[in-house]
Design an enzyme around this catalytic site. Sequence first.
Site, PDB file in Angstrom:
ATOM      1  N   ARG A  89      -0.893  16.968  12.941  1.00 12.01           N
ATOM      2  CA  ARG A  89      -0.008  16.154  12.081  1.00 12.01           C
ATOM      3  C   ARG A  89       0.443  16.865  10.803  1.00 12.01           C
ATOM      4  NH1 ARG A  89      -5.088  13.779  12.062  1.00 12.01           N
ATOM      5  NH2 ARG A  89      -6.251  13.862  10.101  1.00 12.01           N
ATOM      6  N   ASP A  90       1.314  16.154  10.083  1.00 11.09           N
ATOM      7  CA  ASP A  90       1.763  16.479   8.724  1.00 11.09           C
ATOM      8  C   ASP A  90       2.622  17.753   8.650  1.00 11.09           C
ATOM      9  OD1 ASP A  90       0.090  14.310   8.266  1.00 11.09           O
ATOM     10  OD2 ASP A  90      -1.541  15.500   7.412  1.00 11.09           O
TER      11      ASP A  90
ATOM     12  N   GLU B  77      -5.523  18.513   6.135  1.00 13.57           N
ATOM     13  CA  GLU B  77      -4.363  17.625   6.146  1.00 13.57           C
ATOM     14  C   GLU B  77      -3.281  18.114   5.184  1.00 13.57           C
ATOM     15  OE1 GLU B  77      -6.431  13.756   5.401  1.00 13.57           O
ATOM     16  OE2 GLU B  77      -5.868  13.343   7.481  1.00 13.57           O
TER      17      GLU B  77
ATOM     18  N   GLN C  17       4.037   7.356   2.431  1.00 12.61           N
ATOM     19  CA  GLN C  17       3.331   6.538   3.410  1.00 12.61           C
ATOM     20  C   GLN C  17       3.191   5.130   2.843  1.00 12.61           C
ATOM     21  OE1 GLN C  17       1.406   7.911   6.672  1.00 12.61           O
ATOM     22  NE2 GLN C  17       3.534   8.440   6.285  1.00 12.61           N
TER      23      GLN C  17
ATOM     24  N   SER D 224       2.628  11.268   7.920  1.00 14.94           N
ATOM     25  CA  SER D 224       3.215  12.160   6.909  1.00 14.94           C
ATOM     26  C   SER D 224       4.093  13.254   7.489  1.00 14.94           C
ATOM     27  CB  SER D 224       2.109  12.778   6.065  1.00 14.94           C
ATOM     28  OG  SER D 224       1.594  11.795   5.213  1.00 14.94           O
TER      29      SER D 224
ATOM     30  N   ASN E 293       0.218   5.687   0.344  1.00 14.39           N
ATOM     31  CA  ASN E 293      -0.605   6.902   0.239  1.00 14.39           C
ATOM     32  C   ASN E 293       0.298   8.123   0.115  1.00 14.39           C
ATOM     33  OD1 ASN E 293      -1.016   5.894   3.217  1.00 14.39           O
ATOM     34  ND2 ASN E 293      -1.604   7.993   3.454  1.00 14.39           N
ATOM     35  N   ASP E 294       0.177   9.112   0.953  1.00 15.87           N
ATOM     36  CA  ASP E 294       0.774  10.432   0.682  1.00 15.87           C
ATOM     37  C   ASP E 294       2.255  10.416   0.290  1.00 15.87           C
ATOM     38  OD1 ASP E 294      -1.558  10.779   2.094  1.00 15.87           O
ATOM     39  OD2 ASP E 294      -0.655  11.900   3.732  1.00 15.87           O
TER      40      ASP E 294
ATOM     41  N   TRP F 296      -9.910   8.772  -0.035  1.00 15.47           N
ATOM     42  CA  TRP F 296     -10.225   8.209   1.290  1.00 15.47           C
ATOM     43  C   TRP F 296     -11.714   7.883   1.402  1.00 15.47           C
ATOM     44  CZ3 TRP F 296      -6.480   6.223   3.802  1.00 15.47           C
ATOM     45  CH2 TRP F 296      -5.240   6.855   3.961  1.00 15.47           C
TER      46      TRP F 296
ATOM     47  N   TRP G 155       0.829  -1.216   0.000  1.00 16.54           N
ATOM     48  CA  TRP G 155       0.000   0.000   0.000  1.00 16.54           C
ATOM     49  C   TRP G 155       0.858   1.258   0.000  1.00 16.54           C
ATOM     50  CZ3 TRP G 155      -5.035   1.882   0.283  1.00 16.54           C
ATOM     51  CH2 TRP G 155      -5.190   3.174   0.813  1.00 16.54           C
TER      52      TRP G 155
HETATM   53  C1  FRU Z   1      -3.498  12.130   4.491  1.00 16.65           C
HETATM   54  C2  FRU Z   1      -3.232  11.435   5.799  1.00 16.65           C
HETATM   55  C3  FRU Z   1      -2.356  12.294   6.689  1.00 16.65           C
HETATM   56  C4  FRU Z   1      -1.691  11.292   7.583  1.00 16.65           C
HETATM   57  C5  FRU Z   1      -1.512  10.112   6.664  1.00 16.65           C
HETATM   58  C6  FRU Z   1      -1.619   8.774   7.336  1.00 16.65           C
HETATM   59  O1  FRU Z   1      -3.798  11.297   3.433  1.00 16.65           O
HETATM   60  O2  FRU Z   1      -4.454  11.120   6.426  1.00 16.65           O
HETATM   61  O3  FRU Z   1      -3.031  13.320   7.366  1.00 16.65           O
HETATM   62  O4  FRU Z   1      -0.486  11.767   8.105  1.00 16.65           O
HETATM   63  O5  FRU Z   1      -2.487  10.226   5.658  1.00 16.65           O
HETATM   64  O6  FRU Z   1      -1.249   7.739   6.478  1.00 16.65           O
END
Ligand code: FRU
Length: 489
Positions: free
Chosen positions: A163-164, A217, A56, A103, A39-40, A292, A37
Amino acid sequence: MTNDNLRMAAQALEHGRAGIKEAKMRQRYHFMAPAGWINDPNGVVYYKNRYHVFYQSNPFDAFWGTMYWGHAVSDDLFCWENLPLALAPGEWYDNGEGGGCFSGSAIEHEGKLFLIYTGVYRDKDKNIQCQCVAYSEDGVTFEKYAGNPVVTAPKGYDSSNFRDPKVWRHNDSFYFVCAACRGDTAELLLYSSKDLLNWDLVNVLFCAGKRYGDMWECPDLFRLADKDVLLFSPMGMGETTSLYLTGKLNYQTGVFVPEVQGRIDCGMDFYAPQTLLDGENRRIMLAWANAWQWMPWWKDWGPTHKEGWCGSFNLPREIVKNSDNTLSFLPAPQSKTLRSKGRHYESFTVTDTTELDVGDGVAYELQVQIDKTQSRATGFTLHLRMNGHEETLVVLDFANALVRVDRSRSDGWSTGVSQSRLLGAGDSTVTVQVFVDQASVEVFTDMGRTVHSNNVFADNTHCKAAISAQSGPLAVSRLDIWPLKATML
Ligand code: FRU
């Protein structure tokens, strides 16, 4: 602990990679993780003359899980070399089930590469989020800072929604902006530091009540020409899942004042963009091409998990500021290096439907320019990835000034229509640029002011393409088609 976790995750990836050799839905030139998998994009940075991207990653499964940081490096944004995973959960502050290393971003300082990320750990029945630092001498192996976490949620803020961090340098200080929540209202907080380890809260960089949803985010902030630009991915703002604001950040007060706003992408598969400044002073943006569960069009994660993977990045884009302070998001110039020998056509009229020669019909770029002064058509449609009964439609409706990407008959899995204004519907020429890959269609109109990124999961029998005119003849002044090279297979 962390090293054991890294080793086990590396083994899982190797295993996963062997399992997807026969995969049929893998992208050809869009960035993907080797398996599992993704993601970001995280920590995108131009370091020692190369593009680094972290991301991620769940190396163990084709679904989201406890988060690791994957890592790859490139000279041109399209040919990527996978590097070992950079971060694994394992310390008390980033070791929660359903947490891990969330992230964050990267910056070079005194030759070292610093990562600043969100550690997520479990405390009783809550996941707590805090900001942490890791660094590397060689840009490959990272060590977590012994003084982590470097920042925890300030009093009055929700520690589960903090976060982030996106870091940058301004004059002789470092700054980061991160997502936060006070009560149930989104805020962005600005921190500063002299050494990337000791951080002070400067101020609430930006707040806007409920105007842009309830959590922002993956914020990003950078200078572009004579403006500051803020990007973020709002949750709970309906179909708007990525937003930009151009304006001014006052470094004395730490407050960002917006002037102009716009959507970064109007498609259903674009989220969490992050930018870097490259060696040519270009502002390059990478983003995650998926959705999401909380997005209005979400159905499930798509069929690729059956092949042991899920997720890719969108086509890298260069951000350019227009004179009215709106932004354009253009295919990164390096995308031209993907082109193999193309076909070029000039000055012809489409009266009904004309088939297009799109090579193997799966991975190509198409550019078409319409001369509106010579057309009586009220619009036109590009029919992509056709197989006789299924197709993905890109509709340019001049009469109603709309762009529509319709995947309701794409492949038996995909659904939904993305829609936006066609800003230049009244102009004498209309140009569209489309990038088609194994599992995606990305459409650039209005010189990159409007972009639609959508995934489709059509098999390779879906390889025909056509252009059709609506309600009258359509004068095409130029049409170019380039088959694109497979850099990811
Ligand atoms: C955005 C998010 C971030 C978080 C990450 C977790 O897509 O939700 O806010 O840090 O993904 O995987």
